[in-house]
Design a protein around this motif. Structure first.
Motif, PDB file in Angstrom:
ATOM      1  N   ASP A  51       0.850  -1.190   0.000  1.00  0.00           N
ATOM      2  CA  ASP A  51       0.000   0.000   0.000  1.00  0.00           C
ATOM      3  C   ASP A  51       0.882   1.236   0.000  1.00  0.00           C
ATOM      4  N   ARG A  77       0.503   4.050  -1.284  1.00  0.00           N
ATOM      5  CA  ARG A  77      -0.192   5.305  -1.018  1.00  0.00           C
ATOM      6  C   ARG A  77      -0.285   5.564   0.484  1.00  0.00           C
ATOM      7  N   ARG A  78      -0.675   4.532   1.206  1.00  0.00           N
ATOM      8  CA  ARG A  78      -0.780   4.700   2.641  1.00  0.00           C
ATOM      9  C   ARG A  78       0.602   4.882   3.270  1.00  0.00           C
ATOM     10  N   ASP A 131       0.881   6.587  -6.823  1.00  0.00           N
ATOM     11  CA  ASP A 131       0.433   6.283  -5.463  1.00  0.00           C
ATOM     12  C   ASP A 131       1.146   7.145  -4.436  1.00  0.00           C
ATOM     13  N   VAL A 160      -3.631  -6.162  -1.047  1.00  0.00           N
ATOM     14  CA  VAL A 160      -2.783  -5.015  -0.798  1.00  0.00           C
ATOM     15  C   VAL A 160      -2.321  -5.155   0.634  1.00  0.00           C
ATOM     16  N   ALA A 215      -0.882  -4.397   4.168  1.00  0.00           N
ATOM     17  CA  ALA A 215      -1.081  -3.192   4.944  1.00  0.00           C
ATOM     18  C   ALA A 215      -0.026  -2.893   5.997  1.00  0.00           C
TER      19      ALA A 215
END
Lengths: 330, 330
Positions: A154, A156-157, A188, A313, A315
């Motif tokens: 992830d 983006r996160r 992202d 995805v 985490a």
DNA sequence: CTACTTTACGTTAACGTTAACGTCAATATG
DNA sequence: CATATTGACGTTAACGTTAACGTAAAGTAG
């Protein structure tokens, strides 16, 4: 044929299969198993593969081997493959070979049962090649049109988390050195960067974003560019990768800008390198090894019909605070 | 059977073998080849392997994947294997598996034609396992009793070169942080270190030598130990590996000792990490990738009967001068 | 022109495994 | 007790390839 020694012929195959679909007496099964053990019987995987049209091997295509990111991915994939009884064939496609020919070779010649792909080749050429191969495939960290199965990080996160850390320290003017322009990761990262800024009420300034690629030289160059053109000077930088961050560090040192005194740095992808830098680098650790592990596991599930689709995805992103980020000067 | 389409049966096999031992008319050969090309024929390596008892694959056993040294070795081996038409099966033996069971598995189950081995397992257990396997093997950088085929780096000369550089700069009191006590590499490094010192007329002082292992933590610990116990303090250190050197750097920084102002550092094994350290590290670059390449090439020569023995020590050692070594204070 | 050699390629079998089928005996069913 | 059903395991064939052998045609020698 080792089996005959102890017992009868290819009833042994059934016994060794262990499968419940074959009904047979416990007595013979036990006899076969003990004889097999005694004789040190090992099935010939080549013969089995020829007969069953399943080779119990996976292929993994990576663009580099000496980048810790890929090494970690492979390490995870190898562990999952071994646990499930599959061998892993690693193909490293550089200048010499394209990912497409590697895929061809692995499926047509080596008869792998599934493919893990993390090549740099453009999606538009990779996706058809994967569809054309008649074995399942899982793409690593390259979500893209036409790609059905994918395990990604992830990003983006992760970007959001890195930038949020800088914002919490009090930074408001935060630059971003990202990867290759146009890459999916770049999109992202920018989205996460922008999201974090905006939810803190800080405006997005495109002049604070520069493409750095993934190398130390790229990071150095991008950092110099930002220092030259961004006014006022940022108090912090979020860099796409560790190597690029190391380059940025170099550029700052050359410009006699203290880290984290004058400018803070946060980056993604933890590795041993982060610890040996000066100052040690604050990073967001991404589960790269687990990505390889989960991708291989999912691929085996696809092969064995336990899953129809793999789309995960991953985490658990962990901020590793070291010494490269601090509150800005008052 | 794709071949029938164009021509006859297994005469095709002869044509495709291309071997001069099969005499056949150019006309049919050409017909077969063109038909094969037209139909996109790919030989089934599994069937071939079953028939010929040769799988055209090599196994490589390494203790780690995310260490740049092994990544480079594998990268070289993969290239050589591919050039010669062999696939490379990588097995990474960590805590989960011993090198011996990996060797067993590769030969008995995967039927590799040869083995490249670079496990940490002790020689005394490895050598019998390799002899017991009925395929040729080449050991990487672990010259040892009972091991017939080996490609290694000239660690001794590399150590000599590194220390010679420090001597040329004017250092006389030079410490050495080496690897695992008792390892073959450790012996070679100490021999090179001692040789360089003695040919410069400098005495060997065992109190200046400490075991650091290969990790950054080990280097840090060993550096601290040397600083604590060696009087007078050395003006330079020769460290076994880059990671350990990074650790030593950390220890020196913590003790407020300037590098290279107060103490110079030189280490072995160049990699990108050397460039991103502060100061950038002066190292002796070893041909690690070529070691993998030559080992795989030699292994294929053994397999195909073109060689009876592989025993090479790779020489081209290059001193890469960066910023971690300078003349001592006057 | 017969007899032997060579050349060119077709035929057969085998590598070790397992899916599919066959067989025989034991058990169940009417 | 005859017949159907099932369970347990032996038999056969095939995966695609190539080594070994066989054979017909062409070439060579006496």
């Amino acid at each position: 044929m080792a089996r005959r020694a102890g017992v009868d012929t290819s009833t042994a195959s059934r016994a060794l299969a262990g499968d419940a679909r074959h009904r047979m007496s416990e007595a013979t099964r036990a006899r076969v198993l003990s004889a097999a053990r005694k004789l040190g019987y090992r099935p010939n995987l080549l013969a089995r593969a020829l007969r069953t049209a399943r080779s119990n091997s996976l292929g993994i295509v990576v663009p580099q081997l000496d980048n810790p990111v890929y090494a970690q991915m492979i390490s995870g994939a190898e562990a999952a493959a071994r646990e499930r009884g599959y061998a892993l064939l690693i193909v490293h496609v550089g200048e010499a070979e394209s990912g497409v020919t590697a895929i061809e070779r692995l499926t047509r010649t080596n008869h792998v049962d599934g493919l893990l792909v993390s090549s740099f080749d453009h999606e538009s050429v990779l996706a058809p090649a994967l569809r054309h191969a008649k074995v399942p495939s899982v793409v690593l960290n390259r979500r893209a049109a036409g790609v059905a199965n994918c395990v990604s990080l992830d990003t983006r996160r992760a970007a959001r988390k890195a930038v949020a850390h800088l914002l919490e320290l009090g930074h408001r003017r935060i630059a971003h050195l990202t990867g290759r322009p146009g890459g999916a990761g770049t999109r992202d990262r920018i989205a996460g960067y922008r999201g974090a800024l905006e939810s803190a009420g800080v405006g997005f300034d495109p002049r604070l974003v520069a493409a750095a690629g993934f190398s130390a030289e790229g990071g150095e160059r991008a950092m110099r560019a930002v220092l030259r053109s961004a006014r006022p000077r940022p108090t912090a930088v979020f860099v796409a990768t560790l190597l690029a961050a190391a380059g940025a560090l170099k550029a700052l040192r050359a410009a006699r800008i203290a880290v984290p005194g004058d400018i803070s740095i946060v980056t993604l992808h933890d590795s041993i390198i982060a610890e040996v830098l000066d100052p040690p680098m604050t990073t967001v650790r991404l589960p790269t090894r687990r990505m390889g592990y989960e991708a291989a596991r999912g691929l085996v599930d696809l092969i064995e019909g336990r899953a129809r689709r793999v789309a995960r995805v991953l985490a658990p992103l962990e901020l590793v605070v070291r010494g490269s980020a601090a509150p800005p000067h008052a």
